[in-house]
Write an enzyme that holds these catalytic residues in place. Sequence first.
Site, short mmCIF file in Angstrom:
data_model
loop_
_atom_site.label_atom_id
_atom_site.label_comp_id
_atom_site.label_asym_id
_atom_site.label_seq_id
_atom_site.Cartn_x
_atom_site.Cartn_y
_atom_site.Cartn_z
N ILE A 39 9.03 42.96 -1.83
CA ILE A 39 9.85 44.03 -2.38
C ILE A 39 8.99 45.22 -2.80
CG2 ILE A 39 11.27 44.66 -4.40
CD1 ILE A 39 12.77 42.04 -4.06
N ASP A 79 -5.54 40.20 -12.22
CA ASP A 79 -4.47 39.38 -12.78
C ASP A 79 -3.80 40.18 -13.90
OD1 ASP A 79 -2.90 37.46 -14.11
OD2 ASP A 79 -4.29 35.84 -13.55
N LYS A 92 0.76 49.45 -20.86
CA LYS A 92 -0.30 49.91 -21.78
C LYS A 92 -1.44 50.57 -21.02
CE LYS A 92 -0.64 49.54 -25.73
NZ LYS A 92 -0.85 48.48 -26.71
N SER A 151 13.07 43.71 -12.33
CA SER A 151 13.57 42.56 -13.08
C SER A 151 14.42 41.68 -12.16
CB SER A 151 14.37 43.07 -14.29
OG SER A 151 14.76 42.01 -15.13
N LYS A 198 12.68 37.68 -17.85
CA LYS A 198 13.23 38.95 -17.37
C LYS A 198 14.08 39.63 -18.45
CE LYS A 198 11.54 39.07 -13.12
NZ LYS A 198 10.44 39.98 -12.77
N ILE A 243 17.55 39.18 -1.81
CA ILE A 243 17.07 40.13 -0.80
C ILE A 243 16.46 39.33 0.36
CG2 ILE A 243 15.56 42.10 -0.32
CD1 ILE A 243 17.74 42.73 -2.41
#
Length: 298
Positions: free
Chosen positions: A44, A92, A152, A185, A203, A232
């Site tokens: 995606i 990561d 952040k 999400s 989520k 999807i």
Amino acid sequence: QTAGPLWKTPRTMPMDKYEYLSDVWRDGIFDNKVVFCTGGAGSICSAQVRAMVHLGANACIIGRNVEKTENMAKDIATARKGARVLGLGAVDVRKPEALAAAAERCAKELGSIDFVIAGAAGNFLATMDQISSNALKSVMEIDVLGSYNTLKATLPYLVESAEKYKVDGKTRPKAGTGGRIIFVSATLHYAGTPLQSHVSIAKAGVDAMSVSVAIEQGPKGITSNVIAPGPIAGTEGMARLSTDDSRRETRRQIPAQRMGYVKEIADATIYLFSDAGNFVNGETIVVDGGAWHTSSID
Ligand code: HXC
């Protein structure tokens, strides 16, 4: 001039006919802009980034697997002549310092970070009694903390970009937007989904984070929104989480009577990052053909 017919089907997408973007979008709307995307080698997110690159952006994609991430970056770069796409593997999202270094490198090599897609996620099928506390922690750390770490690490660059492209009727430049983040999400937590409690919990946290960003950082010109894809076709998620039988059943239940295409997630992304999405903030765009409304109906 429109974006026109698009790219070849990447090998990771075993679909007969695939397009990645509707031709309603115009070439060049993201010229001189940079998109930073975690999970960018996935099915995606790579389509989201590919669409942005096609329309002018340069990109930095982040992943854990070095080879997969670097190969995907090369493949995405073919979407537009002259495109620059950095593929940073071995990053990561659970490690804030690794993300900070990736964001710094992106800004240094490509000049800015104008858009962020927080897409890295972890998932598997298991009932609550099969999941250990460590398993939940892993998914929470990838989805929630990983998205937070992404935010952040990139926020200072997004604020800089938002300032440059602020839409206040006076300082707004001729074209272009920046300072925008999309969290990828899911819809699993809306009606509850068996075998997916861990991701549902995570989520829901991601959704809450996006709204917090929107209201707290909005005055600086930042927009934060969620895209919640439904089922999807051809994605790693579908491969991991479904069987031939369950896919048939899923298609039957979806009001649209088919699964979505990655292009439809890319289109929602372009909308939110384009001028058309200027006043959309703190929202969730569900792209699922109406699926979650019928998910609990037999
Ligand atoms: C129960 C499981 C499990 C399973 C792992 N665990 N798989 N528990 N059932 N099938 C447990 C392990 O036993 C361990 O707990 C804990 O989870 C951590 O496992 P590790 O393998 O050490 O973790 P790690 O290597 O960090 O891998 C994280 C992961 C993995 C989430 C478990 O699946 C992963 O890396 N996934 C990334 C790619 C991915 O999932 N992509 C799909 C996204 S699809 P113990 O107690 O034994 O230590 C998606 C779509 C959602 O998000 C929307 C769909 C519509």
